[in-house]
Write an enzyme that holds these catalytic residues in place. Structure first.
Site, PDB file in Angstrom:
ATOM      1  N   ASN A  25       0.834  -1.212   0.000  1.00 56.53           N
ATOM      2  CA  ASN A  25       0.000   0.000   0.000  1.00 56.53           C
ATOM      3  C   ASN A  25       0.865   1.257   0.000  1.00 56.53           C
ATOM      4  O   ASN A  25       0.545   2.235  -0.669  1.00 56.53           O
ATOM      5  CB  ASN A  25      -0.966  -0.007   1.191  1.00 56.53           C
ATOM      6  CG  ASN A  25      -2.214  -0.816   0.892  1.00 56.53           C
ATOM      7  OD1 ASN A  25      -3.070  -0.383   0.131  1.00 56.53           O
ATOM      8  ND2 ASN A  25      -2.297  -2.002   1.467  1.00 56.53           N
ATOM      9  N   MET A  97       0.589  -3.057  12.318  1.00 57.16           N
ATOM     10  CA  MET A  97      -0.073  -4.116  13.087  1.00 57.16           C
ATOM     11  C   MET A  97      -0.002  -3.894  14.598  1.00 57.16           C
ATOM     12  O   MET A  97       0.269  -4.826  15.354  1.00 57.16           O
ATOM     13  CB  MET A  97       0.543  -5.475  12.721  1.00 57.16           C
ATOM     14  CG  MET A  97       0.432  -5.820  11.250  1.00 57.16           C
ATOM     15  SD  MET A  97      -1.276  -5.874  10.672  1.00 57.16           S
ATOM     16  CE  MET A  97      -1.777  -7.431  11.354  1.00 57.16           C
ATOM     17  N   HIS A 116      -8.492  -1.354   5.773  1.00 63.11           N
ATOM     18  CA  HIS A 116      -8.790  -2.670   6.361  1.00 63.11           C
ATOM     19  C   HIS A 116      -9.308  -3.590   5.260  1.00 63.11           C
ATOM     20  O   HIS A 116     -10.149  -3.181   4.454  1.00 63.11           O
ATOM     21  CB  HIS A 116      -9.833  -2.520   7.470  1.00 63.11           C
ATOM     22  CG  HIS A 116     -10.120  -3.819   8.150  1.00 63.11           C
ATOM     23  ND1 HIS A 116      -9.245  -4.400   9.046  1.00 63.11           N
ATOM     24  CD2 HIS A 116     -11.159  -4.676   8.034  1.00 63.11           C
ATOM     25  CE1 HIS A 116      -9.741  -5.555   9.456  1.00 63.11           C
ATOM     26  NE2 HIS A 116     -10.897  -5.748   8.851  1.00 63.11           N
ATOM     27  N   THR A 148     -10.773   5.616  14.880  1.00 59.62           N
ATOM     28  CA  THR A 148     -11.325   6.012  16.177  1.00 59.62           C
ATOM     29  C   THR A 148     -10.839   4.987  17.201  1.00 59.62           C
ATOM     30  O   THR A 148     -10.061   4.101  16.847  1.00 59.62           O
ATOM     31  CB  THR A 148     -12.874   6.006  16.144  1.00 59.62           C
ATOM     32  OG1 THR A 148     -13.302   4.686  15.811  1.00 59.62           O
ATOM     33  CG2 THR A 148     -13.412   6.998  15.128  1.00 59.62           C
TER      34      THR A 148
END
Ligand code: GRF
Length: 223
Positions: A25, A97, A116, A148
């Site tokens: 990513n 992680m 995710h 959050t």
């Protein structure tokens, strides 16, 4: 007296990316977000191959190992200190992680995002592809969201759905989802960096421009 000019805000937004592993990513963000400057890549693991991707792009890297700190709070405090040294507009979790403390999440409220590998709010946590296959769902995917205090939930910015195919294994499904991750994460980051998307005071994602998709995503396909 000389008037003090506020320095003009440069067009580029600056980003710090946190990783723990492969960094695919990160690679897609570096390729697809020319408006955003990745000022640092930080890993909690020295063996994260994503660090090599950053180095190949001449981006400063840091390794802050969670093993060097007595608890989560101490680790997050050290992480915040390094991140804040770069004064980023956005902190991007790209396969990072570690579960973050409320202090960390609050500190970066509205400028901390994650990707995710599931269509949230389903399949939070690990092994999302195997769990989706075991349940026999027909549509799976990935989600970019603001972070959050609840793990893997938070105001959703963008999602991509993929069909689950007859002979899928967790690996083949993961490959198809990852391909979409590499499309939607840079898109979300470009929107945020251009000010097209933001988190409002009520904690809702606001879009200044929104392109609506077609009427339905259906899987399996209709006859
Ligand atoms: C991705 O599947 C991402 O959704 C999840 O961790 C994985 C990271 O992959 N949070 P990479 O390190 O970006 O290749």
């Amino acid at each position: 007296m000389r008037r003090k000019h506020k320095s003009a805000k440069p067009f580029e937004s600056s980003i710090v990316v946190l990783i723990s592993g492969r960094g695919s990513n990160l690679h897609s963000i570096l390729k697809e977000c020319p408006q955003c400057r990745v000022t640092a890549v930080i890993s909690n693991r020295a063996d994260a191959t994503g660090l090599e991707i950053a180095e190949a792009h001449h981006i400063p890297t840091a390794v802050i190992s969670h093993r060097d700190y007595p608890d989560r709070s101490a680790f997050d405090a050290a992480l915040m200190e390094v991140i804040d040294g770069y004064q980023p507009d956005l902190v991007v979790l790209a396969g990072f992680m570690r579960i973050l403390t409320p202090e960390f999440v609050t500190h970066y409220h509205g400028r901390l995002i994650n990707i995710h590998p599931s269509l949230l709010p389903t399949y939070t946590g690990l092994d999302t592809h195997a769990r989706a296959l075991a349940d026999g769902v027909k549509i799976h995917g990935c989600t970019v969201h603001y972070v959050t205090n609840d793990l893997d939930v938070g105001p959703i910015i963008i999602q991509a759905a993929v069909p689950v195919l007859k002979h899928d294994t967790p690996d083949s499904l993961a490959t198809r989802v990852l391909y979409e991750e590499h499309r939607i994460y840079p898109q979300a980051i470009r929107w945020i960096c251009k000010g097209h998307v933001y988190l409002d005071d009520a904690g809702k994602v606001q879009f200044k421009r929104l392109k609506q998709p077609g009427p339905a995503l259906i899987s399996p396909g209709l006859d």
